[in-house]
Scaffold this motif. Sequence first.
Motif, PDB file in Angstrom:
ATOM      1  N   ARG A  26      19.657 -78.874  23.874  1.00 11.90           N
ATOM      2  CA  ARG A  26      20.503 -80.076  24.268  1.00 11.90           C
ATOM      3  C   ARG A  26      21.286 -79.462  25.568  1.00 11.90           C
ATOM      4  NH1 ARG A  26      24.639 -83.000  26.315  1.00 11.90           N
ATOM      5  NH2 ARG A  26      25.236 -84.728  24.817  1.00 11.90           N
ATOM      6  N   HIS A  27      20.420 -79.975  26.550  1.00  9.15           N
ATOM      7  CA  HIS A  27      21.008 -79.407  27.783  1.00  9.15           C
ATOM      8  C   HIS A  27      22.388 -80.030  28.112  1.00  9.15           C
ATOM      9  CE1 HIS A  27      17.516 -77.094  29.055  1.00  9.15           C
ATOM     10  NE2 HIS A  27      16.726 -78.034  28.190  1.00  9.15           N
ATOM     11  N   SER A  28      22.970 -79.543  28.944  1.00 10.95           N
ATOM     12  CA  SER A  28      24.382 -80.278  29.439  1.00 10.95           C
ATOM     13  C   SER A  28      24.246 -81.671  30.105  1.00 10.95           C
ATOM     14  CB  SER A  28      25.019 -79.328  30.077  1.00 10.95           C
ATOM     15  OG  SER A  28      24.481 -78.732  31.440  1.00 10.95           O
ATOM     16  N   PRO A  87      25.557 -75.156  22.783  1.00  9.93           N
ATOM     17  CA  PRO A  87      26.567 -75.216  22.040  1.00  9.93           C
ATOM     18  C   PRO A  87      26.834 -76.401  21.128  1.00  9.93           C
ATOM     19  CG  PRO A  87      27.332 -74.116  24.102  1.00  9.93           C
ATOM     20  CD  PRO A  87      25.711 -74.521  24.208  1.00  9.93           C
ATOM     21  N   GLU A  88      26.119 -77.523  21.483  1.00 10.80           N
ATOM     22  CA  GLU A  88      26.149 -79.047  20.876  1.00 10.80           C
ATOM     23  C   GLU A  88      25.356 -78.697  19.637  1.00 10.80           C
ATOM     24  OE1 GLU A  88      27.128 -79.904  25.087  1.00 10.80           O
ATOM     25  OE2 GLU A  88      25.782 -78.425  24.219  1.00 10.80           O
ATOM     26  N   LEU A  89      24.445 -77.905  19.939  1.00 18.04           N
ATOM     27  CA  LEU A  89      23.430 -77.846  18.427  1.00 18.04           C
ATOM     28  C   LEU A  89      24.227 -76.809  17.351  1.00 18.04           C
ATOM     29  CD1 LEU A  89      19.918 -77.526  20.122  1.00 18.04           C
ATOM     30  CD2 LEU A  89      21.489 -79.580  19.193  1.00 18.04           C
ATOM     31  N   VAL A  90      25.210 -76.097  17.821  1.00 20.18           N
ATOM     32  CA  VAL A  90      25.910 -75.146  17.058  1.00 20.18           C
ATOM     33  C   VAL A  90      26.803 -76.066  16.235  1.00 20.18           C
ATOM     34  CG1 VAL A  90      27.271 -73.222  16.806  1.00 20.18           C
ATOM     35  CG2 VAL A  90      25.395 -72.967  18.435  1.00 20.18           C
ATOM     36  N   GLU A  91      27.510 -76.858  16.960  1.00 17.62           N
ATOM     37  CA  GLU A  91      28.482 -77.868  16.430  1.00 17.62           C
ATOM     38  C   GLU A  91      27.665 -78.786  15.455  1.00 17.62           C
ATOM     39  OE1 GLU A  91      30.097 -79.967  19.864  1.00 17.62           O
ATOM     40  OE2 GLU A  91      30.941 -78.189  20.650  1.00 17.62           O
ATOM     41  N   GLU A 127      27.299 -67.842  22.780  1.00 17.42           N
ATOM     42  CA  GLU A 127      27.532 -68.098  24.022  1.00 17.42           C
ATOM     43  C   GLU A 127      26.007 -69.038  24.308  1.00 17.42           C
ATOM     44  OE1 GLU A 127      28.029 -64.997  26.664  1.00 17.42           O
ATOM     45  OE2 GLU A 127      28.788 -63.717  24.950  1.00 17.42           O
ATOM     46  N   GLY A 128      26.648 -70.016  25.163  1.00 20.33           N
ATOM     47  CA  GLY A 128      25.547 -70.781  26.023  1.00 20.33           C
ATOM     48  C   GLY A 128      25.040 -70.132  27.198  1.00 20.33           C
ATOM     49  N   TYR A 129      24.547 -71.050  28.009  1.00 18.43           N
ATOM     50  CA  TYR A 129      24.129 -70.553  29.416  1.00 18.43           C
ATOM     51  C   TYR A 129      25.028 -70.313  30.078  1.00 18.43           C
ATOM     52  CZ  TYR A 129      21.903 -71.444  33.838  1.00 18.43           C
ATOM     53  OH  TYR A 129      21.374 -71.135  35.204  1.00 18.43           O
ATOM     54  N   GLU A 146      24.171 -66.754  29.727  1.00 17.99           N
ATOM     55  CA  GLU A 146      23.831 -65.733  28.878  1.00 17.99           C
ATOM     56  C   GLU A 146      23.798 -65.949  27.403  1.00 17.99           C
ATOM     57  OE1 GLU A 146      26.682 -62.901  30.545  1.00 17.99           O
ATOM     58  OE2 GLU A 146      25.146 -62.023  31.865  1.00 17.99           O
ATOM     59  N   PHE A 147      22.819 -66.291  26.853  1.00 20.57           N
ATOM     60  CA  PHE A 147      22.857 -66.970  25.514  1.00 20.57           C
ATOM     61  C   PHE A 147      22.968 -65.834  24.624  1.00 20.57           C
ATOM     62  CE2 PHE A 147      20.657 -70.508  27.909  1.00 20.57           C
ATOM     63  CZ  PHE A 147      21.145 -71.569  27.050  1.00 20.57           C
ATOM     64  N   LEU A 148      23.552 -66.273  23.456  1.00 20.72           N
ATOM     65  CA  LEU A 148      23.843 -65.599  22.200  1.00 20.72           C
ATOM     66  C   LEU A 148      23.943 -66.532  20.914  1.00 20.72           C
ATOM     67  CD1 LEU A 148      23.813 -62.488  21.283  1.00 20.72           C
ATOM     68  CD2 LEU A 148      26.371 -62.811  20.937  1.00 20.72           C
ATOM     69  N   VAL A 149      22.964 -66.838  20.245  1.00 20.67           N
ATOM     70  CA  VAL A 149      22.944 -67.971  19.224  1.00 20.67           C
ATOM     71  C   VAL A 149      23.092 -67.415  17.879  1.00 20.67           C
ATOM     72  CG1 VAL A 149      21.499 -69.216  21.040  1.00 20.67           C
ATOM     73  CG2 VAL A 149      20.324 -68.079  19.296  1.00 20.67           C
ATOM     74  N   PRO A 150      23.415 -68.620  16.956  1.00 19.85           N
ATOM     75  CA  PRO A 150      23.338 -68.098  15.664  1.00 19.85           C
ATOM     76  C   PRO A 150      22.243 -67.482  15.155  1.00 19.85           C
ATOM     77  CG  PRO A 150      24.381 -70.217  15.964  1.00 19.85           C
ATOM     78  CD  PRO A 150      23.966 -69.864  17.188  1.00 19.85           C
ATOM     79  N   PRO A 151      21.885 -66.619  14.345  1.00 19.73           N
ATOM     80  CA  PRO A 151      20.824 -66.266  13.618  1.00 19.73           C
ATOM     81  C   PRO A 151      20.284 -67.060  12.685  1.00 19.73           C
ATOM     82  CG  PRO A 151      22.659 -64.801  12.848  1.00 19.73           C
ATOM     83  CD  PRO A 151      23.217 -65.293  13.800  1.00 19.73           C
ATOM     84  N   GLN A 152      21.291 -67.975  12.162  1.00 19.70           N
ATOM     85  CA  GLN A 152      20.815 -69.079  11.105  1.00 19.70           C
ATOM     86  C   GLN A 152      19.698 -69.866  11.504  1.00 19.70           C
ATOM     87  OE1 GLN A 152      23.878 -68.102  12.088  1.00 19.70           O
ATOM     88  NE2 GLN A 152      25.681 -68.574  10.372  1.00 19.70           N
ATOM     89  N   VAL A 153      19.398 -70.139  12.946  1.00 21.81           N
ATOM     90  CA  VAL A 153      18.417 -70.940  13.569  1.00 21.81           C
ATOM     91  C   VAL A 153      17.131 -70.282  13.006  1.00 21.81           C
ATOM     92  CG1 VAL A 153      18.286 -69.961  15.780  1.00 21.81           C
ATOM     93  CG2 VAL A 153      17.547 -72.009  15.369  1.00 21.81           C
TER      94      VAL A 153
END
Length: 391
Positions: free
Chosen positions: A283-285, A45-49, A100-102, A104-111
Amino acid sequence: MGRAVSILVLAGMTASCTSGVEEPQVKAGGRSFTVAAAGDVLIHPELVEQAAKDAEKAGEGEAGLDFGPMLAGVKPVISKADLAICHMETPVGKPEGPFEGYPEFLVPPQVLTALKGVGYDTCSTASNHTYDHGMKGVRRTLDVMDELELGHTGSSRSAEEAERINIREVKGVKVAHLAYSWESFLNPTPEKRKWAFNRLGTDEIKKAETRARNEGAEVVILSVHWGLEHHNEPSVPQLQLAQRLTEETGIDLVIGHHAHVVQPIQKVNGTWIAYSLGNQIARHSSPKGTTEEGAIGWFEFRETVDGWDVTARYRTTLVDIPPELEAGEKAPDGSVVDHRLVDVQQVIDEPGDLSEERLARYRLAEDRTRGFLYNRGTPGGDGLKQLSLDE
């Protein structure tokens, strides 16, 4: 005097016997190409921010997110390779979320757009998170990759697709890329859709290599998701599988990930094994220092009279993480401001006005990564060296 001469002659003979490895005979007019490979792409999540912050600042990106500035530091290395391979750890969602983060990840396709932008050509998609959001996540991830013309292997949208081999022509050479992983106990693929995910197993890999060779592949590269998280030494199962793969298959290179830290690069039975290249971006918690350090493996294939000779190089990376501040607290002067993926050697060579404290962190990453990479052999013993961009 005679005894001294004898000792010198004997010493010379011993050195030639122990270090004089016969150079492979390069084939006249033989082909060659380079491969760059890196570790886990794990978007917390920190990388999405951070991507939202960068998009707002530059006015670029899609749906308010831009991962380009975060990954730009490795573009000079990745884009230089003839074939660049990434490991996409997780499924992607819709551009506008939700994400979503850890666990069950669901991340932005923009990456994926940013990965393509820095020069990646193809990615492995087999991991313990592949099926975090079922077939919808699998399909969406591969659909986006197809739209971007970013190759993929390791997961499939149909039984027919699962039988296809990802073969790319690289400087006139047909190169196959395979990917396998252990399966998540949290989100396993259902029995009726076992084809959606490539489970790790020697027999399965041998069958896939055979299919690849039958389809004309001259080189086969394997990405494998294995080992224990946060352990810098390969596990016994990793070592055993490396032995089997190098004894029972003709796979030309093995690229490992999942540990989220760097593990050794070692030649086993004449084949290079990168047990874990650490994290490419994450970016692990609870950052451990080692989880921010990674390596880009660089492999040059040269055609010889007996097949392919492969030399190995590496380039250390580091994910810069800003300090965590309380509301209203100001960051110290000279501290990290943004999450950035950094080419460590480039920064050490051209530090600019960086503080000694920041430089010390990069030097630590360089020294520690070198130690982990060489942990199963003497420095340079198999020819592993740091990559110079002038080569």
